[in-house]
Design a protein around this motif. Structure first.
Motif, mmCIF file in Angstrom:
data_model
loop_
_atom_site.group_PDB
_atom_site.id
_atom_site.type_symbol
_atom_site.label_atom_id
_atom_site.label_comp_id
_atom_site.label_asym_id
_atom_site.label_seq_id
_atom_site.Cartn_x
_atom_site.Cartn_y
_atom_site.Cartn_z
ATOM 1 N N GLY A 1 0.819 -1.211 0.000
ATOM 2 C CA GLY A 1 0.000 0.000 0.000
ATOM 3 C C GLY A 1 0.853 1.260 0.000
ATOM 4 O O GLY A 1 0.545 2.237 -0.696
ATOM 5 N N ARG A 2 1.942 1.247 0.762
ATOM 6 C CA ARG A 2 2.843 2.396 0.778
ATOM 7 C C ARG A 2 3.507 2.578 -0.587
ATOM 8 O O ARG A 2 3.683 3.712 -1.053
ATOM 9 N N PHE A 3 3.884 1.478 -1.210
ATOM 10 C CA PHE A 3 4.499 1.523 -2.533
ATOM 11 C C PHE A 3 3.528 2.144 -3.536
ATOM 12 O O PHE A 3 3.882 3.025 -4.328
ATOM 13 N N ILE A 4 2.267 1.702 -3.503
ATOM 14 C CA ILE A 4 1.247 2.217 -4.422
ATOM 15 C C ILE A 4 1.047 3.715 -4.226
ATOM 16 O O ILE A 4 1.001 4.492 -5.185
ATOM 17 N N ALA A 5 0.906 4.131 -2.961
ATOM 18 C CA ALA A 5 0.702 5.555 -2.678
ATOM 19 C C ALA A 5 1.914 6.385 -3.101
ATOM 20 O O ALA A 5 1.765 7.476 -3.666
ATOM 21 N N LEU A 6 3.115 5.862 -2.846
ATOM 22 C CA LEU A 6 4.320 6.581 -3.221
ATOM 23 C C LEU A 6 4.401 6.749 -4.737
ATOM 24 O O LEU A 6 4.726 7.832 -5.244
ATOM 25 N N ALA B 1 -4.598 -9.633 1.714
ATOM 26 C CA ALA B 1 -4.097 -8.455 2.428
ATOM 27 C C ALA B 1 -4.750 -7.166 1.959
ATOM 28 O O ALA B 1 -4.233 -6.083 2.237
ATOM 29 N N GLU B 2 -5.882 -7.244 1.286
ATOM 30 C CA GLU B 2 -6.499 -6.036 0.741
ATOM 31 C C GLU B 2 -6.788 -4.973 1.798
ATOM 32 O O GLU B 2 -6.494 -3.786 1.559
ATOM 33 N N PRO B 3 -7.346 -5.328 2.966
ATOM 34 C CA PRO B 3 -7.598 -4.268 3.965
ATOM 35 C C PRO B 3 -6.321 -3.526 4.374
ATOM 36 O O PRO B 3 -6.319 -2.293 4.489
ATOM 37 N N ALA B 4 -5.229 -4.262 4.583
ATOM 38 C CA ALA B 4 -3.972 -3.625 4.971
ATOM 39 C C ALA B 4 -3.440 -2.748 3.842
ATOM 40 O O ALA B 4 -2.901 -1.655 4.088
ATOM 41 N N ILE B 5 -3.586 -3.214 2.613
ATOM 42 C CA ILE B 5 -3.133 -2.428 1.458
ATOM 43 C C ILE B 5 -3.880 -1.109 1.382
ATOM 44 O O ILE B 5 -3.291 -0.035 1.239
ATOM 45 N N ARG B 6 -5.192 -1.183 1.494
ATOM 46 C CA ARG B 6 -6.004 0.037 1.364
ATOM 47 C C ARG B 6 -5.798 0.983 2.548
ATOM 48 O O ARG B 6 -5.831 2.204 2.387
ATOM 49 N N ARG B 7 -5.570 0.445 3.742
ATOM 50 C CA ARG B 7 -5.288 1.322 4.900
ATOM 51 C C ARG B 7 -3.995 2.089 4.673
ATOM 52 O O ARG B 7 -3.912 3.290 4.949
ATOM 53 N N ALA B 8 -2.979 1.397 4.175
ATOM 54 C CA ALA B 8 -1.692 2.069 3.963
ATOM 55 C C ALA B 8 -1.792 3.107 2.857
ATOM 56 O O ALA B 8 -1.167 4.176 2.946
ATOM 57 N N ILE B 9 -2.547 2.814 1.811
ATOM 58 C CA ILE B 9 -2.751 3.802 0.748
ATOM 59 C C ILE B 9 -3.391 5.063 1.323
ATOM 60 O O ILE B 9 -2.947 6.188 1.069
ATOM 61 N N ALA B 10 -4.441 4.864 2.121
ATOM 62 C CA ALA B 10 -5.152 6.009 2.699
ATOM 63 C C ALA B 10 -4.244 6.814 3.623
ATOM 64 O O ALA B 10 -4.300 8.048 3.655
ATOM 65 N N ALA B 11 -3.380 6.138 4.374
ATOM 66 C CA ALA B 11 -2.503 6.824 5.318
ATOM 67 C C ALA B 11 -1.450 7.673 4.611
ATOM 68 O O ALA B 11 -1.043 8.721 5.122
ATOM 69 N N ASP B 12 -1.001 7.229 3.437
ATOM 70 C CA ASP B 12 0.083 7.917 2.741
ATOM 71 C C ASP B 12 -0.378 8.780 1.568
ATOM 72 O O ASP B 12 0.444 9.325 0.832
ATOM 73 N N ARG B 13 -1.687 8.928 1.413
ATOM 74 C CA ARG B 13 -2.234 9.705 0.301
ATOM 75 C C ARG B 13 -2.962 10.916 0.854
ATOM 76 O O ARG B 13 -3.798 10.795 1.757
ATOM 77 N N ASP B 14 -2.664 12.091 0.338
ATOM 78 C CA ASP B 14 -3.308 13.315 0.814
ATOM 79 C C ASP B 14 -4.811 13.245 0.541
ATOM 80 O O ASP B 14 -5.231 12.838 -0.545
ATOM 81 N N PRO B 15 -5.645 13.641 1.516
ATOM 82 C CA PRO B 15 -7.096 13.594 1.311
ATOM 83 C C PRO B 15 -7.580 14.434 0.130
ATOM 84 O O PRO B 15 -8.651 14.151 -0.427
ATOM 85 N N LEU B 16 -6.807 15.450 -0.256
ATOM 86 C CA LEU B 16 -7.209 16.291 -1.378
ATOM 87 C C LEU B 16 -6.835 15.680 -2.733
ATOM 88 O O LEU B 16 -7.286 16.154 -3.779
#
Length: 371
Positions: free
Chosen positions: A292-297, A320-335
């Motif tokens: 998820g961090r890799f995707i967001a980065l 691991a989809e829930p963990a992937i999506r949580r990490a994406i949300a954490a590292d992606r700006d809400p805007l």
């Protein structure tokens, strides 16, 4: 060779056909008269065909959509690893017709040519071209280096073309896969996206403005050592928690095997994680967070919010989809725009279809499909 306008027309019909003339004029920015002029040679040579009249919603008489002729033969895609040859027979739109896998007799280029010829001989049909993809750097059919095969400056396209009598295109496997996703796969119709592959290795490619970013560094595996987890395991180069350490199938199975004190392969890891085994679940969640961090980065740096996930290890997404999506949300700006995830089929068939796709692109560019 085709002109830029002719190539754009052939590409548009191949990717989006059957397609109406009005849709083509809009997509290509052409007048109706210019489209008629450009399409005539393709219709005369039989590469394009006109289908029955349909009403497309525009004013005037019904239109006759254009499509690629269905009898344009087949293409073979070959994905090479360090010890295995994965072959796919496809139609002109890279749809899978047949496939096979065989061990390489030897990594010597001449021996690999012999193995590829044997794989092709197992397929039936009028084969128009061969595409080969491998990990490493490729320039105009010459493999500058391929670490898994220990090749350096091998004119492999010329060698295979001489042995088979067929046009051969050789390409880096990530570039080939990205081209297949752009033309025929999950990225079809998207102006830009990232491709992230996990499995035996880590791969990363970018499509921007409808073009695959081509650089020698695509073959260098730079995405494999992006740091993703401060407390993760070490990779073989001593990097803690990098993509290779967190996401490769070998590292994941080694972690689970160590926790369970017995050998566990990747399929069993997925099955254990799906059943809720504590050790497998912990590893899956950690790997999912890293992915998820890799995707967001990738999205943050390329400003391409769409991501295609592929590779022989992409079964991780199912556990691991829930963990992937949580990490994406954490590292992606809400805007920022939401990240769109597209999950391709697992296994090596997708890689082989990618090799076929670049052979199809070459055939379009040289008009060899018209013969």
């Amino acid at each position: 060779m085709l002109t830029e306008s002719e190539n754009a027309l052939a590409e548009a019909v191949l990717i989006h056909g059957p397609i109406s003339r009005s849709a083509l004029t809009s997509r290509l920015g052409l007048s109706a008269a210019s489209l008629t002029r450009l399409a005539k040679p393709f219709l005369d040579t039989g590469l394009l065909i006109e289908l029955d009249d349909v009403v497309d919603g525009s004013v005037g008489r019904p239109t006759r959509p254009l499509d690629i002729a269905p009898d344009r033969g087949f293409f073979v895609g070959i994905k090479l690893t360090g010890d295995t040859l994965h072959a796919a027979l496809t139609d002109v739109r890279a749809a899978l017709v047949d496939s096979s896998t065989r061990p390489l007799t030897d990594s010597d280029p001449s021996s690999v040519v012999t193995d590829i010829r044997a794989a092709i001989d197992d397929f039936d049909g009028d084969i128009r071209g061969i595409g080969v993809s491998l990990g490493g750097s490729v320039d105009s059919g010459v493999v500058e280096f391929a670490p898994f095969l220990d090749w350096h400056d091998v004119p492999f396209a010329a060698m295979l073309a001489e042995a088979t009598g067929l046009p051969v295109t050789v390409e880096n496997d990530l570039v080939a896969l990205a081209e297949a996703e752009r033309w025929f796969g999950m990225g079809r119709g998207l102006p830009g996206f990232s491709v992230i592959t996990i499995g035996e290795g880590i791969g990363y490619a970018v499509v921007a403005h409808n073009e695959v970013v081509r650089t020698r560094e695509v073959g260098a595996g730079l995405g494999g050592h992006i740091p993703l987890a401060a407390n993760g395991p070490l990779c073989d180069r001593g990097h803690r928690g990098c993509a290779q350490a967190m996401l490769t199938s070998g590292s994941i199975t080694a972690q689970v095997s160590g926790a369970l004190r017995r050998a566990v392969d990747y399929d069993e890891f997925l099955a254990l994680a799906a059943r809720g085994d504590p050790a497998a679940t912990a590893v899956a969640d950690a790997a999912g967070e890293a992915l998820g961090r890799f995707i967001a980065l990738a999205a943050n740096l390329t400003m391409q919010p769409a991501t295609v996930l592929a590779g022989d290890g992409i079964g991780l997404f199912s556990v691991a989809e829930p963990a992937i999506r949580r990490a994406i949300a954490a590292d992606r700006d809400p805007l920022a725009d939401p990240i769109e995830l597209y999950i391709d089929e697992p296994g090596f068939t997708a890689w082989a279809r990618g090799a076929a796709a670049v052979a199809i692109q070459s055939a379009i560019a040289t008009l060899s499909l018209a013969r």
